[in-house]
Design a protein around this motif. Sequence first.
Motif, PDB file in Angstrom:
ATOM      1  N   THR A  65      10.818  23.016  47.202  1.00 49.64           N
ATOM      2  CA  THR A  65      11.185  21.901  46.327  1.00 49.64           C
ATOM      3  C   THR A  65      11.016  20.545  46.998  1.00 49.64           C
ATOM      4  N   GLU A  66      11.442  20.393  48.269  1.00 50.60           N
ATOM      5  CA  GLU A  66      11.303  19.089  48.931  1.00 50.60           C
ATOM      6  C   GLU A  66       9.860  18.624  48.953  1.00 50.60           C
ATOM      7  N   LEU A  67       8.964  19.547  49.279  1.00 43.67           N
ATOM      8  CA  LEU A  67       7.547  19.196  49.350  1.00 43.67           C
ATOM      9  C   LEU A  67       7.020  18.810  47.971  1.00 43.67           C
ATOM     10  N   LEU A  68       7.346  19.601  46.971  1.00 45.87           N
ATOM     11  CA  LEU A  68       6.869  19.328  45.610  1.00 45.87           C
ATOM     12  C   LEU A  68       7.482  18.042  45.066  1.00 45.87           C
ATOM     13  N   ALA A  69       8.790  17.862  45.278  1.00 46.81           N
ATOM     14  CA  ALA A  69       9.455  16.671  44.770  1.00 46.81           C
ATOM     15  C   ALA A  69       9.010  15.417  45.520  1.00 46.81           C
ATOM     16  N   ALA A  70       8.660  15.560  46.805  1.00 46.65           N
ATOM     17  CA  ALA A  70       8.146  14.408  47.546  1.00 46.65           C
ATOM     18  C   ALA A  70       6.828  13.941  46.948  1.00 46.65           C
ATOM     19  N   GLY A  71       5.985  14.889  46.555  1.00 46.85           N
ATOM     20  CA  GLY A  71       4.741  14.516  45.872  1.00 46.85           C
ATOM     21  C   GLY A  71       5.010  13.817  44.557  1.00 46.85           C
ATOM     22  N   LEU A  72       6.006  14.301  43.826  1.00 49.93           N
ATOM     23  CA  LEU A  72       6.387  13.655  42.566  1.00 49.93           C
ATOM     24  C   LEU A  72       6.878  12.233  42.814  1.00 49.93           C
ATOM     25  N   CYS A  73       7.739  12.053  43.813  1.00 53.93           N
ATOM     26  CA  CYS A  73       8.298  10.724  44.075  1.00 53.93           C
ATOM     27  C   CYS A  73       7.239   9.759  44.600  1.00 53.93           C
ATOM     28  N   ALA A  74       6.267  10.267  45.337  1.00 58.88           N
ATOM     29  CA  ALA A  74       5.178   9.393  45.779  1.00 58.88           C
ATOM     30  C   ALA A  74       4.453   8.799  44.586  1.00 58.88           C
ATOM     31  N   SER A  75       4.465   9.522  43.461  1.00 60.61           N
ATOM     32  CA  SER A  75       3.749   9.029  42.285  1.00 60.61           C
ATOM     33  C   SER A  75       4.347   7.731  41.779  1.00 60.61           C
ATOM     34  N   PHE A  76       5.698   7.628  41.706  1.00 59.27           N
ATOM     35  CA  PHE A  76       6.231   6.394  41.141  1.00 59.27           C
ATOM     36  C   PHE A  76       6.183   5.239  42.136  1.00 59.27           C
ATOM     37  N   ILE A  77       6.048   5.542  43.432  1.00 58.13           N
ATOM     38  CA  ILE A  77       5.880   4.467  44.400  1.00 58.13           C
ATOM     39  C   ILE A  77       4.463   3.904  44.315  1.00 58.13           C
ATOM     40  N   VAL A  78       3.480   4.807  44.338  1.00 58.35           N
ATOM     41  CA  VAL A  78       2.087   4.378  44.289  1.00 58.35           C
ATOM     42  C   VAL A  78       1.740   3.831  42.908  1.00 58.35           C
ATOM     43  N   ALA A  79       2.212   4.507  41.858  1.00 56.57           N
ATOM     44  CA  ALA A  79       1.865   4.100  40.497  1.00 56.57           C
ATOM     45  C   ALA A  79       2.417   2.724  40.166  1.00 56.57           C
ATOM     46  N   ASP A  80       3.554   2.377  40.739  1.00 53.98           N
ATOM     47  CA  ASP A  80       4.146   1.068  40.464  1.00 53.98           C
ATOM     48  C   ASP A  80       3.157  -0.043  40.812  1.00 53.98           C
ATOM     49  N   GLY A  81       2.524   0.064  41.966  1.00 52.89           N
ATOM     50  CA  GLY A  81       1.543  -0.947  42.343  1.00 52.89           C
ATOM     51  C   GLY A  81       0.231  -0.790  41.613  1.00 52.89           C
ATOM     52  N   PHE A  82      -0.228   0.455  41.458  1.00 54.06           N
ATOM     53  CA  PHE A  82      -1.541   0.681  40.846  1.00 54.06           C
ATOM     54  C   PHE A  82      -1.563   0.232  39.393  1.00 54.06           C
ATOM     55  N   THR A  83      -0.521   0.555  38.641  1.00 54.94           N
ATOM     56  CA  THR A  83      -0.524   0.194  37.225  1.00 54.94           C
ATOM     57  C   THR A  83      -0.400  -1.314  37.032  1.00 54.94           C
ATOM     58  N   LYS A  84       0.292  -1.992  37.957  1.00 51.12           N
ATOM     59  CA  LYS A  84       0.289  -3.453  37.908  1.00 51.12           C
ATOM     60  C   LYS A  84      -1.117  -3.992  38.160  1.00 51.12           C
ATOM     61  N   SER A  85      -1.826  -3.352  39.095  1.00 52.31           N
ATOM     62  CA  SER A  85      -3.200  -3.781  39.366  1.00 52.31           C
ATOM     63  C   SER A  85      -4.082  -3.566  38.143  1.00 52.31           C
ATOM     64  N   VAL A  86      -3.894  -2.441  37.452  1.00 48.70           N
ATOM     65  CA  VAL A  86      -4.653  -2.195  36.218  1.00 48.70           C
ATOM     66  C   VAL A  86      -4.344  -3.293  35.200  1.00 48.70           C
ATOM     67  N   GLY A  87      -3.073  -3.635  35.064  1.00 47.80           N
ATOM     68  CA  GLY A  87      -2.709  -4.725  34.157  1.00 47.80           C
ATOM     69  C   GLY A  87      -3.366  -6.028  34.542  1.00 47.80           C
ATOM     70  N   GLY A  88      -3.394  -6.321  35.849  1.00 42.55           N
ATOM     71  CA  GLY A  88      -4.046  -7.541  36.318  1.00 42.55           C
ATOM     72  C   GLY A  88      -5.530  -7.538  36.056  1.00 42.55           C
ATOM     73  N   TRP A  89      -6.178  -6.402  36.250  1.00 39.95           N
ATOM     74  CA  TRP A  89      -7.622  -6.297  35.998  1.00 39.95           C
ATOM     75  C   TRP A  89      -7.938  -6.459  34.514  1.00 39.95           C
ATOM     76  N   LEU A  90      -7.102  -5.895  33.647  1.00 43.68           N
ATOM     77  CA  LEU A  90      -7.322  -6.040  32.206  1.00 43.68           C
ATOM     78  C   LEU A  90      -7.163  -7.498  31.775  1.00 43.68           C
ATOM     79  N   LEU A  91      -6.171  -8.176  32.343  1.00 45.61           N
ATOM     80  CA  LEU A  91      -5.998  -9.598  32.035  1.00 45.61           C
ATOM     81  C   LEU A  91      -7.208 -10.402  32.510  1.00 45.61           C
ATOM     82  N   ALA A  92      -7.706 -10.072  33.698  1.00 50.03           N
ATOM     83  CA  ALA A  92      -8.876 -10.771  34.225  1.00 50.03           C
ATOM     84  C   ALA A  92     -10.116 -10.504  33.376  1.00 50.03           C
ATOM     85  N   ALA A  93     -10.140  -9.332  32.713  1.00 53.05           N
ATOM     86  CA  ALA A  93     -11.280  -8.975  31.856  1.00 53.05           C
ATOM     87  C   ALA A  93     -11.186  -9.626  30.478  1.00 53.05           C
ATOM     88  N   GLY A  94     -10.102 -10.349  30.211  1.00 46.71           N
ATOM     89  CA  GLY A  94      -9.988 -11.074  28.951  1.00 46.71           C
ATOM     90  C   GLY A  94      -9.048 -10.484  27.939  1.00 46.71           C
TER      91      GLY A  94
END
Length: 447
Positions: A144-173
């Motif tokens: 469980t620790e290993l599997l849940a650590a992978g799950l928790c890494a998702s919301f850490i990485v996704a927090d920045g990545f999805t903001k970047s996607v939002g920024g790229w979409l804004l830059a695209a108009g």
Amino acid sequence: MSTAQLRFRPSSAPVEVPTWVFTLWAMTAAFGTYFCMYGFRKPFTAAGFEELSLWGIGYKTVLVSAQVFGYMLSKFLGIKVIAEIAPNRRAFGILVLVALSQAALLGFGLTPAPYNAIFLFLNGLPLGMVFGMVLGALEGRALTELLAAGLCASFIVADGFTKSVGGWLLAAGVSESWMPFTAGLVFLLPLVVFVAMLGCLPPPSERDVAARSERQPMTAADRREFFLRYAVGLTGIMAMYLSVTILRSIRADFAREIWQSLGYADRPGVFTTSEMIVGFSVMALTALGVLIRNNRLAFFVAMGMSLAGLLLIPVAILGRRWGLDGFVFMVLIGLGLYLPYVAVHTSIFERLIAMTRDRGNIGFLMYLADSFGYLGYVAVMIGHSAFLSAGGGDEVKENFLHFFEPACWIISAAGGVCLLVAWIYFARRVVTETVTCEEPAPAAGTA
């Protein structure tokens, strides 16, 4: 070679696969599902909404507060829903919740400001229960620790990545009103694929149950009995988690303003880079808990890791005053916040149930903690907005660090004290149960 099982159709017989294949499959499914969920929640925070205000409050603050309020209510609903949901309904439940959130983003794009703020409340309302459904598929396993650590890494990485996607979409108009819905479309198909993968995971095996105890849906009476039995220790952990949640949410939702104050304006990729470093570092550290078979020892190691993270926060603040680079500062703050935050998700509640072997599941404990964590964040957001609208804090408007750094000092100190209270309580209270964590008794009905 050790093996595990995957079930590729609900009615088909499970297929034996090597354990490493199961682990990779489960981590990918959980990481991908929750990573994509963030694509329906966070991209809008990459926009400034600077030309609008409501009742003297910045419109972005209004939108963030509306979504967080919906997300908070979702956590309170999840105390019952997640604790009681049947395992075979989780995958379908995730898809329904995300579909409702995307429909709300469509309403946000179609409705003029300021009336569209209600749709961000409706967007957050279903999304708060997704995490519990994903985590429920992973808990109560030897890995469980290993599997849940992978799950928790998702919301850490996704927090920045999805903001970047939002920024790229804004830059695209794409306009600020339609960017959140457009970002959701980007993540829709991958989400369906990962949820389908998650649905292939069978229940924990007999070996898992022997090592970690059986996890079952909890009635209202079960939930009340479990909490009252360990009320002091659980309150300490949850108070620490509340403080960390508040600071984590401020750092996440106002990352754009913090980065600007640090001199990183107009660089959307910095969101992703910093959070990838934080995410995978925290994942590696918390996943090591899977190597500790003694449930009591693993519980206190996770508590110690959490305390170390809280101590890292003031170190980062002092370092910046002594010339530490702004990027390194944000990474260290992220590590300090996410070590205790993720340890609660991966190890602390998991091992508490395993060492006591009481009837329970992580979903109940996590949603009890999360509900008050987000309630605290909403209170902070309201207080901060009232302070600004009353004419105070001109320096904060110009430099968000004037608000962020004092919050770091206060919250890290308060969280550390609460964690020490819980540590002392459980060190004295949970003694007789430790006999079972070395050689756990087989669950009823197992060989």
